[in-house]
Design a protein around this motif. Structure first.
Motif, PDB file in Angstrom:
ATOM      1  N   VAL A  90      64.842 -11.484 -19.364  1.00 47.18           N
ATOM      2  CA  VAL A  90      63.479 -10.032 -18.722  1.00 47.18           C
ATOM      3  C   VAL A  90      63.715  -9.468 -17.495  1.00 47.18           C
ATOM      4  N   VAL A  91      64.015 -10.190 -16.584  1.00 51.42           N
ATOM      5  CA  VAL A  91      64.372  -9.707 -15.179  1.00 51.42           C
ATOM      6  C   VAL A  91      65.303  -9.283 -15.382  1.00 51.42           C
ATOM      7  N   THR A  92      66.895  -9.030 -15.519  1.00 52.37           N
ATOM      8  CA  THR A  92      67.499  -8.703 -15.738  1.00 52.37           C
ATOM      9  C   THR A  92      67.305  -7.155 -16.440  1.00 52.37           C
ATOM     10  N   MET A  93      66.357  -7.169 -17.386  1.00 46.58           N
ATOM     11  CA  MET A  93      66.492  -5.996 -18.546  1.00 46.58           C
ATOM     12  C   MET A  93      65.158  -5.061 -17.485  1.00 46.58           C
ATOM     13  N   ALA A  94      64.201  -5.339 -16.733  1.00 47.63           N
ATOM     14  CA  ALA A  94      63.077  -4.733 -16.268  1.00 47.63           C
ATOM     15  C   ALA A  94      64.235  -4.071 -14.782  1.00 47.63           C
TER      16      ALA A  94
ATOM     17  N   GLU B 104      77.701  -3.965 -14.139  1.00 50.80           N
ATOM     18  CA  GLU B 104      76.907  -5.728 -14.204  1.00 50.80           C
ATOM     19  C   GLU B 104      75.248  -5.737 -15.586  1.00 50.80           C
ATOM     20  N   SER B 105      75.942  -3.737 -15.795  1.00 50.74           N
ATOM     21  CA  SER B 105      74.720  -3.890 -16.383  1.00 50.74           C
ATOM     22  C   SER B 105      74.360  -4.416 -17.924  1.00 50.74           C
ATOM     23  N   ARG B 106      73.355  -5.123 -18.221  1.00 48.06           N
ATOM     24  CA  ARG B 106      73.292  -6.045 -19.282  1.00 48.06           C
ATOM     25  C   ARG B 106      72.714  -4.798 -20.907  1.00 48.06           C
ATOM     26  N   PHE B 107      71.572  -3.953 -20.168  1.00 49.53           N
ATOM     27  CA  PHE B 107      70.429  -2.874 -20.937  1.00 49.53           C
ATOM     28  C   PHE B 107      70.737  -1.740 -20.744  1.00 49.53           C
ATOM     29  N   VAL B 108      71.354  -0.410 -21.947  1.00 50.86           N
ATOM     30  CA  VAL B 108      71.228   0.675 -20.850  1.00 50.86           C
ATOM     31  C   VAL B 108      69.968   1.386 -22.296  1.00 50.86           C
ATOM     32  N   ALA B 109      69.287   2.216 -22.115  1.00 53.72           N
ATOM     33  CA  ALA B 109      68.600   3.119 -22.818  1.00 53.72           C
ATOM     34  C   ALA B 109      69.608   4.181 -23.321  1.00 53.72           C
TER      35      ALA B 109
ATOM     36  N   LEU C   2      63.337   4.069 -16.681  1.00 52.76           N
ATOM     37  CA  LEU C   2      62.558   4.579 -17.727  1.00 52.76           C
ATOM     38  C   LEU C   2      61.445   5.661 -18.071  1.00 52.76           C
ATOM     39  N   PRO C   3      60.648   4.904 -16.253  1.00 52.63           N
ATOM     40  CA  PRO C   3      59.036   5.966 -16.927  1.00 52.63           C
ATOM     41  C   PRO C   3      59.493   6.884 -15.761  1.00 52.63           C
ATOM     42  N   VAL C   4      60.974   7.520 -14.819  1.00 49.89           N
ATOM     43  CA  VAL C   4      61.156   8.591 -14.533  1.00 49.89           C
ATOM     44  C   VAL C   4      60.917  10.372 -15.782  1.00 49.89           C
ATOM     45  N   PHE C   5      60.850   9.355 -17.100  1.00 50.11           N
ATOM     46  CA  PHE C   5      60.426  10.680 -17.747  1.00 50.11           C
ATOM     47  C   PHE C   5      58.970  11.235 -18.626  1.00 50.11           C
ATOM     48  N   LEU C   6      58.272   9.957 -18.294  1.00 52.89           N
ATOM     49  CA  LEU C   6      57.073  10.024 -18.049  1.00 52.89           C
ATOM     50  C   LEU C   6      56.182  10.348 -17.071  1.00 52.89           C
ATOM     51  N   GLY C   7      56.697  10.449 -15.862  1.00 57.99           N
ATOM     52  CA  GLY C   7      56.135  11.175 -14.720  1.00 57.99           C
ATOM     53  C   GLY C   7      57.033  12.442 -13.879  1.00 57.99           C
ATOM     54  N   GLU C   8      55.585  13.176 -14.016  1.00 60.67           N
ATOM     55  CA  GLU C   8      55.871  14.808 -14.313  1.00 60.67           C
ATOM     56  C   GLU C   8      55.393  15.327 -12.771  1.00 60.67           C
ATOM     57  N   SER C   9      55.714  15.079 -11.949  1.00 61.08           N
ATOM     58  CA  SER C   9      55.772  16.181 -10.915  1.00 61.08           C
ATOM     59  C   SER C   9      56.611  14.914  -9.871  1.00 61.08           C
ATOM     60  N   GLU C  10      56.659  15.713  -8.495  1.00 62.26           N
ATOM     61  CA  GLU C  10      57.090  14.661  -7.726  1.00 62.26           C
ATOM     62  C   GLU C  10      56.599  14.356  -6.916  1.00 62.26           C
ATOM     63  N   ASP C  11      55.105  13.984  -6.873  1.00 61.38           N
ATOM     64  CA  ASP C  11      54.358  13.130  -6.789  1.00 61.38           C
ATOM     65  C   ASP C  11      53.813  12.211  -7.226  1.00 61.38           C
ATOM     66  N   ASP C  12      55.349  11.871  -8.380  1.00 59.57           N
ATOM     67  CA  ASP C  12      55.315  10.533  -9.421  1.00 59.57           C
ATOM     68  C   ASP C  12      56.359   9.754  -8.599  1.00 59.57           C
ATOM     69  N   TRP C  13      57.264   7.973  -8.485  1.00 60.27           N
ATOM     70  CA  TRP C  13      57.785   7.403  -7.883  1.00 60.27           C
ATOM     71  C   TRP C  13      58.588   6.786  -8.672  1.00 60.27           C
ATOM     72  N   VAL C  14      59.398   6.057  -8.601  1.00 59.69           N
ATOM     73  CA  VAL C  14      60.150   5.375  -9.567  1.00 59.69           C
ATOM     74  C   VAL C  14      60.192   3.910  -8.922  1.00 59.69           C
ATOM     75  N   LEU C  15      59.457   3.736  -8.885  1.00 56.21           N
ATOM     76  CA  LEU C  15      59.521   1.898  -8.098  1.00 56.21           C
ATOM     77  C   LEU C  15      61.664   1.044  -9.022  1.00 56.21           C
ATOM     78  N   VAL C  16      62.607   1.090  -8.226  1.00 56.89           N
ATOM     79  CA  VAL C  16      63.877   0.901  -8.734  1.00 56.89           C
ATOM     80  C   VAL C  16      64.232  -0.562  -8.076  1.00 56.89           C
ATOM     81  N   ARG C  17      64.899  -1.400  -8.038  1.00 57.61           N
ATOM     82  CA  ARG C  17      65.668  -2.247  -7.228  1.00 57.61           C
ATOM     83  C   ARG C  17      66.598  -1.581  -6.592  1.00 57.61           C
ATOM     84  N   ASN C  18      67.795  -1.105  -7.864  1.00 52.63           N
ATOM     85  CA  ASN C  18      68.783  -0.416  -6.755  1.00 52.63           C
ATOM     86  C   ASN C  18      68.829   1.075  -6.692  1.00 52.63           C
ATOM     87  N   LEU C  19      69.063   2.150  -6.038  1.00 55.22           N
ATOM     88  CA  LEU C  19      68.944   4.224  -6.108  1.00 55.22           C
ATOM     89  C   LEU C  19      69.535   3.796  -7.408  1.00 55.22           C
ATOM     90  N   PRO C  20      69.146   4.663  -8.551  1.00 60.20           N
ATOM     91  CA  PRO C  20      70.904   5.198  -9.148  1.00 60.20           C
ATOM     92  C   PRO C  20      71.720   5.954  -8.693  1.00 60.20           C
TER      93      PRO C  20
END
Length: 392
Positions: A31-35, A380-385, A41-59
């Motif tokens: 579940v940690v790996t999936m997260a 290293e990826s185990r999951f992909v959307a 994934l929430p980048v598709f829900l955020g609609e403005s430049e005031d939205d930030w998505v928390l990630v462990r590694n930057l894309p």
């Protein structure tokens, strides 16, 4: 005026963390790996430049060039160490839990968890919603109402012939489900004993001959008005685990469901469900939620509806699917799914193969056909959307 700067967090362990109850809950490694793998994934829900998505590694630059830029995504990405520089920000997690509330409260982005919330997220709450619906819609079959079981003896007592589903009160995406027949096998009794010990009771329901999984997605606003976002048509495995969603216009999805229910009856379910959800959660919950449903075929070959299988008080893949529609050209349909592989390199290989087989075609900033990985991939990826548009 309310501050709209939001920090989006993908925490798929929310129900597990609620069941556990600890502020310091540690989910299983997968579940940690999936997260981590699906953090963007929430980048598709955020609609403005005031939205930030928390990630462990930057894309990586490849993802930014092949996905972020062509789709004109707006939310930024930030790592935990830098999250403090955002200033006043509202936490926007996938789902709430004691652990997530504590993490946000420590950073001034939210409040601590209140114990009374736990029951809102249980399957017993979905049963309450279902019983209320039966009071409003007389055409529903009462055999679909689940029962509670507090011991293995009580569960066996309540089971008749045929197969049954036993569900843990707090679990998600098809996890915590056992398929049982009578008598209950020794191995199943051991698993049941574990769930009863951890969570206190289970829900017992007759296994139906499922034809279609679908959901209705909503948002409860700050004035406790329930807004309908759209339908979700999704696939699950034989074990009930989530596999993927259809991405299409709301009228197209409604048509897929209505061929079994009729449009009028489907609209009646939605209308009565809105009353029930508003009554059950008024003054309590604010945010997004989905109500999972099912079309089933009964023994006489007639189609029936189970209109409240689960109430998910959180974001879910159906809501992501609705958000993805805006990136597709009108009348184009697709399939959104989460792909898992335990072997290193296999996900990356699969993504590269799909890109070659289904090249992405875009016109005027919208997807016409092809394949796109919605989350970054590495060896290293185990999951992909992923999203397949057109013929797969």
């Amino acid at each position: 005026m309310e501050n709209r700067k939001r920090l989006w967090i993908f925490n798929p362990d929310c129900e597990m963390a609620i069941a556990n109850g600890s502020k310091y809950y540690m989910p299983p490694a997968n579940v940690v790996t999936m997260a981590e793998d699906l953090a963007v994934l929430p980048v598709f829900l955020g609609e403005s430049e005031d939205d930030w998505v928390l990630v462990r590694n930057l894309p990586d630059p490849a993802f930014m060039a092949s996905v972020y830029e062509p789709l004109h995504l707006k939310a930024g990405f930030i790592q935990e160490a830098e999250a403090g520089i955002l200033g006043e920000v509202k936490g926007e997690p996938w789902g709430w839990s004691p652990k997530m509330c504590h993490w946000l409260a420590e950073r001034g982005m939210g409040e601590e968890w209140k114990t009374e919330r736990k029951e809102w997220y249980s399957r017993r709450k979905a049963r309450e919603g279902l019983i209320r619906l039966f009071g409003l819609i007389p055409d529903l079959e009462k055999e679909v109402i689940p029962e509670t079981g507090y011991s293995i003896e009580e569960i066996e007592q309540k089971m008749k012939t045929g197969k049954y589903l036993v569900k843990a009160p707090w679990s998600s995406s098809g996890k915590g489900i056992l398929v049982l027949g009578k008598p209950i096998a020794v191995k199943e009794k051991e698993r049941l004993h574990g769930i009863l010990k951890r969570q206190g009771y289970v829900m017992l329901e007759k296994k139906l001959n499922k034809v279609l999984d679908f959901a209705m997605e909503f948002e409860m606003d700050r004035l406790f008005h329930l807004n309908f976002l759209g339908y979700s048509v999704f696939q699950t495995s034989r074990r009930g685990e989530y596999e993927g969603n259809r991405v299409a216009s709301n009228s197209c999805l409604e048509g897929m469901i209505a061929k079994y229910t009729g449009t009028g009856f489907l609209h009646e379910i939605r209308e009565q469900l809105e009353k029930v959800v508003t009554a059950v959660f008024h003054g309590k919950y604010v945010g997004y939620l989905g109500v999972d449903m099912m079309i089933y075929e009964d023994e006489s070959g007639e189609f029936g509806v189970q209109p409240c299988v689960e109430i998910n008080l959180r974001y879910n893949m159906g809501i992501v699917s609705i958000a993805l529609q805006r990136y597709l050209r009108e009348s184009v349909e697709g399939v959104f799914n989460i792909h898992f592989s335990p072997k290193p390199g296999e996900i990356m290989q699969s993504v590269e193969k799909n890109r070659d087989m289904y090249p992405l075609l875009m016109e005027a900033g919208q997807i016409v056909s092809g394949y796109i990985n919605l989350t970054p991939v590495s060896r290293e990826s185990r999951f992909v959307a992923e999203l397949y548009i057109g013929n797969k």
